[in-house]
Design an enzyme around this catalytic site. Structure first.
Site, mmCIF file in Angstrom:
data_model
loop_
_atom_site.group_PDB
_atom_site.id
_atom_site.type_symbol
_atom_site.label_atom_id
_atom_site.label_comp_id
_atom_site.label_asym_id
_atom_site.label_seq_id
_atom_site.Cartn_x
_atom_site.Cartn_y
_atom_site.Cartn_z
ATOM 1 N N TRP A 1 0.838 -1.208 0.000
ATOM 2 C CA TRP A 1 0.000 0.000 0.000
ATOM 3 C C TRP A 1 0.867 1.248 0.000
ATOM 4 O O TRP A 1 0.559 2.223 -0.692
ATOM 5 C CB TRP A 1 -0.975 0.000 1.171
ATOM 6 N N ASP B 1 -1.624 6.625 6.397
ATOM 7 C CA ASP B 1 -2.668 5.697 5.968
ATOM 8 C C ASP B 1 -2.913 4.765 7.151
ATOM 9 O O ASP B 1 -2.061 3.953 7.506
ATOM 10 C CB ASP B 1 -2.164 4.915 4.745
ATOM 11 N N LYS C 1 -11.903 -1.978 6.760
ATOM 12 C CA LYS C 1 -11.075 -2.863 7.582
ATOM 13 C C LYS C 1 -11.545 -2.837 9.036
ATOM 14 O O LYS C 1 -11.811 -3.881 9.613
ATOM 15 C CB LYS C 1 -9.596 -2.461 7.509
#
Ligand SMILES: *Cc1c(COP(=O)(O)O)cnc(C)c1O
Length: 354
Positions: free
Chosen positions: A100, A167, A191
């Site tokens: 990511w 993030d 998530k």
């Protein structure tokens, strides 16, 4: 029968949140209208948006500050470009701790110079690098606090002079945390916060409005803040469900409460991974994630039998990401302790009968 859901994302939500969300789709608070068939400008929905923003700031410990909360669309992946669009004038620093982060770097390069301050890519991201490359001035530094795929997590946030952008898609609101260390943080909801379809962004207004480029309306944090996340139609269902989940977190004793439960679940599971000779942890011990525990079999040829055992026990979503292989147990806020205890039972049974 309800399965024990270890999915990395979209991931488990509390049962009571699911039933409250389902009720609201049929009839929002006895109004005779569904949550998803009313105007987003109606009083009923404006109240939902206001409470969701206020509660996200409260959980972050950032109420009555210069920080503002946004519920946007496009997932965390859109934040990879939106952060750079709004904040990157000359150069920014990125710590590369996983796929990511790597994707965030790729997007940021479209907007300016990107300096990779550190990377664990050469070791398939199995640790968090601690030494950072010295650089000149940076507009901001971007980190990924929890690396969902590899099962590593920052336990100490680097202290830097540039604003930190994070993030936090897979560990937001999972433990007590000083969110004021960040100038901006974001999380795709699916998530640990809610269903897919909305992304929470919390930013300090003081770091915005500094780039010289023109920013299109939908990409402009300042404009989105001025419009209370309603420049266009917001994703009403994911936002409402995220609100229900944040109320649930608050009722668990807030971040302190869920953090304590999460630490207990993680410690039980990692102890078993370390004790049981059939398994070996993937991530460096000191960087292990409290949200995603990655591990492999010591003898890969026994996989079929282990897979059969956990499948038969009603466990779901335990397969590791293809880039790591093995297994990944995602033990987010809503995953009950009993599910972790069952997994440990299965790991022990596997050891006994192997
Ligand atoms: C899942 C995930 C993403 C991608 O999120 P999308 O909402 O699908 O764009 C980004 N970062 C992290 C840390 C993730 O876990």
């Amino acid at each position: 029968m309800k399965k024990h859901n270890f999915s990395a994302g979209p991931a488990i939500l509390p049962q009571e949140v699911l039933s409250q969300a389902a009720d609201a789709v049929r009839d929002l608070n006895g109004s005779g209208l569904s949550l998803i068939e009313i105007s987003h400008r109606s009083k009923a929905f404006v109240n939902i948006m206001e409470e969701a923003c206020a509660l996200s700031l409260e959980l972050s410990g950032l109420e009555k500050t210069t920080y503002r909360a946004l519920f946007l669309q496009g997932g965390a992946s859109t934040q990879f470009l939106m952060t750079a669009y709004n904040l990157l004038e000359k150069q920014a620093g990125y710590i590369n701790t996983g796929s990511w982060s790597d994707k965030a770097i790729k997007e940021a390069k479209l907007f300016g110079n990107v300096v990779e301050l550190a990377s664990s890519k050469a070791d398939n991201y199995n640790y968090i690098p601690k030494e950072l490359k010295p650089t000149g001035d940076l507009d901001y530094v971007h980190i990924t606090t929890n690396n969902t795929i590899f099962g590593t997590q920052f336990h100490d946030i680097p202290v830097l002079s540039a604003p930190l952008v994070a993030d936090m898609s897979s560990d937001i609101f999972s433990r007590t945390f000083d969110y004021s260390k960040f100038g901006l943080f974001y999380a795709g909801a699916q998530k640990n916060l809610g269903p897919a379809g909305t992304t929470l962004v919390i930013a300090d207004m003081d770091i915005l409005g500094k780039v010289s480029r023109a920013v299109p309306s939908m990409m402009d944090y300042s404009l989105q803040m001025a419009k209370d996340s309603m420049f266009n139609t917001p994703p009403v269902f994911p936002i409402y469900t995220a609100l229900l989940n944040m109320r649930w977190i608050k009722a668990q004793g807030g971040l302190k409460g869920v953090g304590k439960a999460n630490a207990h679940k993680a410690s039980l599971l990692y102890s078993e991974i370390d004790r049981n000779d059939c398994f070996v942890g993937f991530a460096a011990t000191e960087d292990r994630s409290q949200m995603n525990a990655t591990f492999n079999l010591t003898d890969a040829s026994t996989a079929e039998r282990f897979d059969q055992l956990w499948n038969e026990a009603g466990i779901s979503g335990l397969k590791g990401h293809r880039s790591v292989g093995g297994y990944r147990a995602s033990i987010y806020n809503a995953l009950p302790l009993a599910s972790v205890e069952l997994l440990i039972e299965i790991m022990k049974e596997f050891e006994r009968t192997n």
